[in-house]
Design a protein around this motif. Sequence first.
Motif, PDB file in Angstrom:
ATOM      1  N   ARG A  68       2.478  67.614  56.087  1.00  0.00           N
ATOM      2  CA  ARG A  68       3.320  68.345  55.133  1.00  0.00           C
ATOM      3  C   ARG A  68       2.696  69.689  54.743  1.00  0.00           C
ATOM      4  O   ARG A  68       2.674  70.078  53.583  1.00  0.00           O
ATOM      5  CB  ARG A  68       3.584  67.474  53.900  1.00  0.00           C
ATOM      6  N   ASP A  80       4.294  79.764  52.308  1.00  0.00           N
ATOM      7  CA  ASP A  80       3.009  79.162  51.945  1.00  0.00           C
ATOM      8  C   ASP A  80       2.012  79.273  53.092  1.00  0.00           C
ATOM      9  O   ASP A  80       0.815  79.479  52.873  1.00  0.00           O
ATOM     10  CB  ASP A  80       3.194  77.679  51.593  1.00  0.00           C
ATOM     11  N   GLN A 136       7.028  76.134  54.070  1.00  0.00           N
ATOM     12  CA  GLN A 136       7.277  76.335  52.642  1.00  0.00           C
ATOM     13  C   GLN A 136       7.496  74.980  51.984  1.00  0.00           C
ATOM     14  O   GLN A 136       8.313  74.175  52.460  1.00  0.00           O
ATOM     15  CB  GLN A 136       8.512  77.216  52.424  1.00  0.00           C
ATOM     16  N   ASP A 137       6.749  74.702  50.928  1.00  0.00           N
ATOM     17  CA  ASP A 137       6.894  73.457  50.174  1.00  0.00           C
ATOM     18  C   ASP A 137       6.784  72.222  51.074  1.00  0.00           C
ATOM     19  O   ASP A 137       7.514  71.238  50.906  1.00  0.00           O
ATOM     20  CB  ASP A 137       8.227  73.433  49.425  1.00  0.00           C
ATOM     21  N   GLY A 138       5.873  72.278  52.011  1.00  0.00           N
ATOM     22  CA  GLY A 138       5.601  71.140  52.872  1.00  0.00           C
ATOM     23  C   GLY A 138       6.565  70.954  54.022  1.00  0.00           C
ATOM     24  O   GLY A 138       6.402  70.026  54.829  1.00  0.00           O
ATOM     25  N   LYS A 139       7.578  71.811  54.124  1.00  0.00           N
ATOM     26  CA  LYS A 139       8.585  71.713  55.172  1.00  0.00           C
ATOM     27  C   LYS A 139       8.494  72.901  56.126  1.00  0.00           C
ATOM     28  O   LYS A 139       7.985  73.968  55.769  1.00  0.00           O
ATOM     29  CB  LYS A 139       9.992  71.693  54.570  1.00  0.00           C
ATOM     30  N   ASP A 163       9.367  67.762  57.920  1.00  0.00           N
ATOM     31  CA  ASP A 163       8.030  67.895  57.343  1.00  0.00           C
ATOM     32  C   ASP A 163       7.139  68.700  58.276  1.00  0.00           C
ATOM     33  O   ASP A 163       7.214  68.543  59.508  1.00  0.00           O
ATOM     34  CB  ASP A 163       7.402  66.523  57.110  1.00  0.00           C
TER      35      ASP A 163
END
Length: 453
Positions: A428, A3, A25-28, A385
Amino acid sequence: MFDLVVKNGKVVASDRVFAASICVQDGKIAAIVAPGTSLEAKRVMDVKGNYVFPGAIDSHAHLNDPGYNWREDYAHGTAAAAVGGYTTVVDMPLQNEPALTDGYIFDKKLAHVAPNAYVDYCFWGGLVDYNFASLKELNAKGCVAFKSFIGPVSPDYVTLSIGQAKEALEILKTCDARAGFHCEDYSIIKWEEQRAQRKKQNNWQDFLDSRPVIAELIATENIIELARTLKAKVHICHVSHPRVAKAIQEAQMNGVDVTGETCGHYLAFTDQDVLKNGSLFKCAPPLREAAAVEELWKYVENGTLSCIGSDHSPCELSEKSEETHGIFGAWGGLSSIQSTMQAVFSEGVVKRGYCPTILARALSEGPAKAFGIYGKKGAIKVGFDADLVIFDTKKEWEITPDSLYYVNKISAFVGLKGVGLPVCTLVRGQVVTENGQLVGQKGFGQFVKKTNK
């Protein structure tokens, strides 16, 4: 494809500074790779050699919401936190109406603040003489610690005796919860205030004298002894003096589970600021002498004081009025959540030459571990996160009222100048501030419970 990739940054960990790219990726945080590695991402952020700190965690903030919104609220308080580099705020249970002392109040508060937070947040639970039966319930709902006063406190809260603190710690031990204490001896302070008020007129030296270091030290030692005897977890809030830090250090070396916190104002200002400027610099414990400030920094460096909180305690200007309220009645507390990170970087790293890793420890890792959220928050590591602060180490600044996001744009930090500024904050993986300005969405912030990692 990731991301987000944050590239060309110098990652500040608790033990080293190193060049790397951070993949989200996906906030992590999905990967941390060597600079120059070929990566595919929906968005690439080139931070051009700036520091990348883990998102700061404010271990001690009074956001006054609900109940005292004319002092501060979640929208303004968390916006200011984001601009200042705090990605998680641990919110105090007092200066709330009502104070957060049982499960029903917890649910009402969470529903009230959730739509307004720009950054993530945790709750301190209340610890007062009438809610011992609710402590386990509050712990189960997700309070990360419980706040008590051994010294004097505002009328909306309650001071505990040492005997009551003992009973409370016995209860909290059964659910592996930590209690935090405002450590100033009640009897010393109240007696010294009475002595001072026998005079026809008081000055700010009288206020400083009414809260001597010995009052802070005695209360701290009493709490440490309770923790030692009961094998309980305690947290000493806003340590103002190295004598108190030394007592904490000795207890830690002897196996007592005690964490220590200081605040940006104890590392940047002195008692002379109180004498010169009055109520704007009034806080409790009070600011100490310059030599104490220098020595206090050493306890941040060696890890004894593993948290630097803001103790953000806002008010209206009228509440600071010495003419209306007198020296002892004027509001005690500093508005500081937006300014703490930049102030301690400038004071500690730029002026005193400390390694920036001490701030990754005291602003991120230490609070995360003390409050049971490490593993989710507190470091730039895979699986955590993606809370990141892009920090321009060369950016010069001066704090002005117009730059503050508070409800009341007053602060002891106004007028302070320094070098080194958070310029972009990600929570995040989402950009919440950019170029020092709020760009995030209200309500994006999430409630965070203990992970117990």
